[in-house]
Write a protein that holds these residues in place. Sequence first.
Motif, short mmCIF file in Angstrom:
data_model
loop_
_atom_site.label_atom_id
_atom_site.label_comp_id
_atom_site.label_asym_id
_atom_site.label_seq_id
_atom_site.Cartn_x
_atom_site.Cartn_y
_atom_site.Cartn_z
N SER A 283 19.84 -3.86 -3.83
CA SER A 283 20.31 -3.42 -5.01
C SER A 283 19.91 -4.06 -6.38
CB SER A 283 21.89 -4.10 -4.96
OG SER A 283 22.75 -3.84 -5.89
N GLY A 284 19.99 -3.46 -7.66
CA GLY A 284 19.54 -3.75 -8.62
C GLY A 284 17.97 -3.82 -9.13
N ARG A 285 17.33 -3.38 -8.05
CA ARG A 285 15.66 -3.21 -8.10
C ARG A 285 15.44 -1.73 -8.10
NH1 ARG A 285 13.21 -7.75 -10.04
NH2 ARG A 285 14.53 -9.42 -9.44
N PRO A 286 14.38 -1.64 -8.72
CA PRO A 286 13.31 -2.39 -9.75
C PRO A 286 14.21 -2.48 -10.75
CG PRO A 286 12.41 -0.28 -9.54
CD PRO A 286 13.72 -0.22 -8.37
N SER A 287 13.76 -3.41 -11.55
CA SER A 287 14.48 -3.80 -12.97
C SER A 287 13.61 -2.93 -13.86
CB SER A 287 14.23 -5.26 -13.15
OG SER A 287 13.02 -5.69 -13.28
N GLN B 179 12.74 -4.70 -1.03
CA GLN B 179 13.23 -3.73 -0.19
C GLN B 179 14.04 -4.14 0.98
OE1 GLN B 179 9.67 -1.27 0.75
NE2 GLN B 179 10.63 0.42 0.02
N ASN B 180 14.75 -3.22 1.79
CA ASN B 180 15.59 -3.62 2.85
C ASN B 180 14.75 -3.65 4.03
OD1 ASN B 180 18.18 -4.23 1.29
ND2 ASN B 180 18.33 -1.84 0.96
N ASN B 181 15.42 -4.06 5.17
CA ASN B 181 14.90 -4.06 6.38
C ASN B 181 13.40 -4.43 6.72
OD1 ASN B 181 17.20 -2.65 7.20
ND2 ASN B 181 16.33 -0.69 6.39
N LYS C 272 0.89 -1.28 -0.09
CA LYS C 272 0.05 0.04 0.13
C LYS C 272 0.76 1.52 -0.02
CE LYS C 272 -3.65 2.13 2.66
NZ LYS C 272 -4.73 2.03 3.70
N THR C 273 1.84 1.31 0.87
CA THR C 273 2.47 2.55 1.03
C THR C 273 4.31 2.34 0.23
OG1 THR C 273 3.28 1.85 3.11
CG2 THR C 273 1.38 3.54 3.03
N ARG C 274 4.66 1.21 0.47
CA ARG C 274 6.02 0.79 0.05
C ARG C 274 5.86 0.79 -1.62
NH1 ARG C 274 9.61 -1.18 3.75
NH2 ARG C 274 8.64 -1.52 5.98
N GLY C 275 4.76 0.56 -2.05
CA GLY C 275 4.75 0.34 -3.59
C GLY C 275 5.40 1.69 -4.24
N ASP C 276 4.88 2.71 -3.79
CA ASP C 276 5.49 4.11 -4.31
C ASP C 276 6.77 4.38 -3.89
OD1 ASP C 276 3.06 4.80 -5.46
OD2 ASP C 276 2.26 5.75 -3.65
N GLN C 277 7.18 4.00 -2.72
CA GLN C 277 8.73 3.87 -2.31
C GLN C 277 9.53 3.31 -3.28
OE1 GLN C 277 9.38 2.74 1.75
NE2 GLN C 277 7.95 4.37 2.54
N TYR C 278 9.04 1.96 -3.83
CA TYR C 278 9.65 1.10 -4.71
C TYR C 278 9.73 1.53 -6.07
CZ TYR C 278 11.16 -3.65 -6.76
OH TYR C 278 11.90 -4.33 -7.02
N TYR C 279 8.77 2.29 -6.26
CA TYR C 279 8.73 2.80 -7.67
C TYR C 279 9.61 3.92 -7.72
CZ TYR C 279 6.88 4.79 -12.00
OH TYR C 279 6.69 5.29 -13.20
N ASN C 280 10.05 4.57 -6.81
CA ASN C 280 10.65 5.62 -6.78
C ASN C 280 12.19 5.32 -6.23
OD1 ASN C 280 8.96 7.67 -7.50
ND2 ASN C 280 8.05 7.79 -5.61
#
Length: 405
Positions: free
Chosen positions: A247-251, A301-303, A233-241
């Motif tokens: 390391s190496g993500r997102p492809s 994602q980490n952590n 829900k919230t980490r999705g935007d973090q991941y996109y940004n």
Amino acid sequence: MNFRKFIIQIMGVALVIACSSNNSLENPSSSSIEPSSSSSVEVPSSSSTESSSSSSEEASSSSLIEISSSSSVEEASSSSSTEVSSSSSKSLSSSSSKGVSSSSTLSSSSLASSSSVAVAVNSFDVYIAFGQSNMQGPAEIRTQDKNVSERFQVLNVVAGTYAKENRAKGQWYKAVPPLIIPDANLVNYLGLNIGLSPANYFGVKLVEKAPENVKIGVIPVAQGDLALAAFHKTRGDQYYNKQNVVSGRPSDTEMSGMKRYKDAGYANLYDAIIKNAKIAQNDGGIIKGIIVHQGESGVGQNNITWANMLKEIYNDILKDLGLEANSIPLVLGQLWNSGTGPDGLLNLDNRIQNTIPKAYVVSSKDCGGRTGNGQPDNIHFGSAGIQLLGERYGEKMFELVYKLR
């Protein structure tokens, strides 16, 4: 003497009167009791009888319903329900004609009980399906895969042409594959035909096993190579940004897939799931469960662990859809060749339940890989393997949702 004679005469008169009275009681004459035509004892006419009977029926109408024939039973039951299946109607009519005569009565509670058995209460049961490429549709669509019941529907998430049909966003269609990949992209970068998802045979199996009055809907949201963080829900935007990412993500493949959903008007993939699930609810659908195939790309994602990330996604989905916590099953599929995924959590001992009590795992044993250029790649399932995996999802969900019906 004169006084004595007087007393004797009085006693004699009394004796005569007493004898006369006793004789009248023991042998009454017909004339002494027979009523005349105008006497107070009257024989009711037929009209009086009908009136009395009618009054009696009206007085008892709150507890009894008079059934004159089997057709009356059908009329009575049809007035108390809106939908009666043809087979149920026949069953009710048959039992009525055998058990109810033209002059018999049936209590309203008994009639209601019979009607509840005969009436088919339709149900639209909806399932969310999300994941990466093996959920998106890695396998070739065969001719037999297109034979789909009208009872199996897909809620189209991104507008486009699928199965040679223009499907609008947020509308229901017969679930003919592909469900996620549009027709224009059904040949991948290796030149392999793709498009068949386990969500296809998940729905086919549920339609096969569930009661006939149940319609099955699926909401598929998937993209190749996506890490689990993309569905948060919230980490999705973090991941996109690219915040706090492994390391190496997102492809590039992930970025392209996430952009596809953004271009369709969704904030992220989680938003695509929730918005369409709410459409399903508004259309009368009941969210019954979730199926997931993800793990090859890990958490992203980490952590945070994969299990805790999945738990947060599951909990948020239920909360945002107004469902009670841990109220619906989450069924996960093993990776190719019985792969147990991140931290071995897709092992068949259901250790994932230590984190998500309602999570279950289905085996991918004997679910074969793709053939053709560069295949098998030890990642993607072929058509037969996708079918078998999808059927296992369906079998497990049926066991969890419908076994008590």
